[in-house]
Design a protein around this motif. Structure first.
Motif, PDB file in Angstrom:
ATOM      1  N   VAL A   7     -35.780   0.691 -17.511  1.00 56.24           N
ATOM      2  CA  VAL A   7     -35.911   0.630 -16.055  1.00 56.24           C
ATOM      3  C   VAL A   7     -37.281   1.149 -15.645  1.00 56.24           C
ATOM      4  O   VAL A   7     -37.732   2.198 -16.115  1.00 56.24           O
ATOM      5  N   GLY A   8     -37.948   0.397 -14.780  1.00 58.44           N
ATOM      6  CA  GLY A   8     -39.237   0.820 -14.256  1.00 58.44           C
ATOM      7  C   GLY A   8     -40.253  -0.303 -14.279  1.00 58.44           C
ATOM      8  O   GLY A   8     -39.928  -1.470 -14.481  1.00 58.44           O
ATOM      9  N   GLU A  39     -32.191  -1.305 -12.378  1.00 58.15           N
ATOM     10  CA  GLU A  39     -30.905  -0.809 -12.873  1.00 58.15           C
ATOM     11  C   GLU A  39     -29.950  -1.994 -12.977  1.00 58.15           C
ATOM     12  O   GLU A  39     -29.958  -2.885 -12.133  1.00 58.15           O
ATOM     13  N   ALA A  40     -29.156  -2.007 -14.027  1.00 60.81           N
ATOM     14  CA  ALA A  40     -28.183  -3.081 -14.235  1.00 60.81           C
ATOM     15  C   ALA A  40     -27.007  -2.493 -14.998  1.00 60.81           C
ATOM     16  O   ALA A  40     -27.122  -1.425 -15.604  1.00 60.81           O
ATOM     17  N   PRO A  41     -25.867  -3.185 -14.995  1.00 59.43           N
ATOM     18  CA  PRO A  41     -24.717  -2.703 -15.762  1.00 59.43           C
ATOM     19  C   PRO A  41     -25.076  -2.509 -17.237  1.00 59.43           C
ATOM     20  O   PRO A  41     -26.027  -3.108 -17.740  1.00 59.43           O
ATOM     21  N   GLY A  47     -34.571  -8.171 -13.606  1.00 60.70           N
ATOM     22  CA  GLY A  47     -35.819  -7.751 -12.987  1.00 60.70           C
ATOM     23  C   GLY A  47     -36.710  -8.939 -12.715  1.00 60.70           C
ATOM     24  O   GLY A  47     -36.230 -10.063 -12.518  1.00 60.70           O
ATOM     25  N   THR A  48     -38.031  -8.705 -12.741  1.00 60.86           N
ATOM     26  CA  THR A  48     -39.013  -9.758 -12.510  1.00 60.86           C
ATOM     27  C   THR A  48     -40.214  -9.532 -13.427  1.00 60.86           C
ATOM     28  O   THR A  48     -40.461  -8.420 -13.886  1.00 60.86           O
ATOM     29  N   ILE A  49     -40.936 -10.607 -13.661  1.00 59.91           N
ATOM     30  CA  ILE A  49     -42.248 -10.542 -14.295  1.00 59.91           C
ATOM     31  C   ILE A  49     -43.152 -11.427 -13.460  1.00 59.91           C
ATOM     32  O   ILE A  49     -42.731 -12.500 -13.003  1.00 59.91           O
ATOM     33  N   VAL A 135     -46.594  -1.673 -21.460  1.00 58.34           N
ATOM     34  CA  VAL A 135     -46.621  -0.206 -21.434  1.00 58.34           C
ATOM     35  C   VAL A 135     -46.127   0.261 -20.074  1.00 58.34           C
ATOM     36  O   VAL A 135     -46.390  -0.361 -19.044  1.00 58.34           O
ATOM     37  N   ARG A 136     -45.385   1.353 -20.103  1.00 60.64           N
ATOM     38  CA  ARG A 136     -44.794   1.881 -18.866  1.00 60.64           C
ATOM     39  C   ARG A 136     -45.910   2.227 -17.887  1.00 60.64           C
ATOM     40  O   ARG A 136     -46.860   2.940 -18.214  1.00 60.64           O
TER      41      ARG A 136
END
Length: 138
Positions: A7-8, A39-41, A47-49, A135-136
């Motif tokens: 997540v992030g 966040e997901a189950p 998410g997206t890119i 990378v985060r």
């Protein structure tokens, strides 16, 4: 805090898998952008890119293990045309003596369907495979 380490926000770059060591590094670029994982189950990934002028919705799965694993597909409409890419990646484990290590995902990406190129009358064919890392960023 999330128990999902994916997540992030992630800075994404991908490269063509060309074995010519003399090829200029910039000539290997396949893509770049930002991945936002929500966040997901449990075991799901969403998410997206995207980057300037393009965005794909991500849907897929994550799995625990050593290393942790993600597999997802990005789909979207870019300039009126469908784009689809598939990704498989692994969360790089922490090095015991690593200094200022930033979380990273490394893996492979494939263009699942063909789409037009930025130059007139060019086509980016399906089946092209590249390597990626993210990378985060946040």
């Amino acid at each position: 805090m999330s128990d999902n380490p994916f997540v992030g926000s992630w800075t994404y770059r991908s490269f063509l898998n060309d074995p010519d060591v003399n090829k200029a590094f910039n000539d290997l670029e396949f893509g770049r952008g930002t991945i936002l994982i929500e966040e997901a189950p449990m075991q799901a990934l969403k998410g997206t890119i995207g980057g300037p002028g393009w965005s794909l919705a991500l849907k897929g799965a994550r799995a625990y293990g050593n290393p942790m694993h993600v597999r997802f597909q990005g789909v979207g409409i870019v300039n009126g045309e469908k784009w689809m890419y598939d990704y498989e990646g692994y969360l790089v484990p922490d090095w015991p003596n690593g200094v200022d290590q930033v979380p990273a995902i490394v893996g492979s990406v494939i263009r699942t369907i063909s789409h037009s190129g930025s130059q007139p009358n060019t086509v980016h064919p399906a089946g092209v495979v590249g390597s990626f890392y993210a990378v985060r960023a946040g």
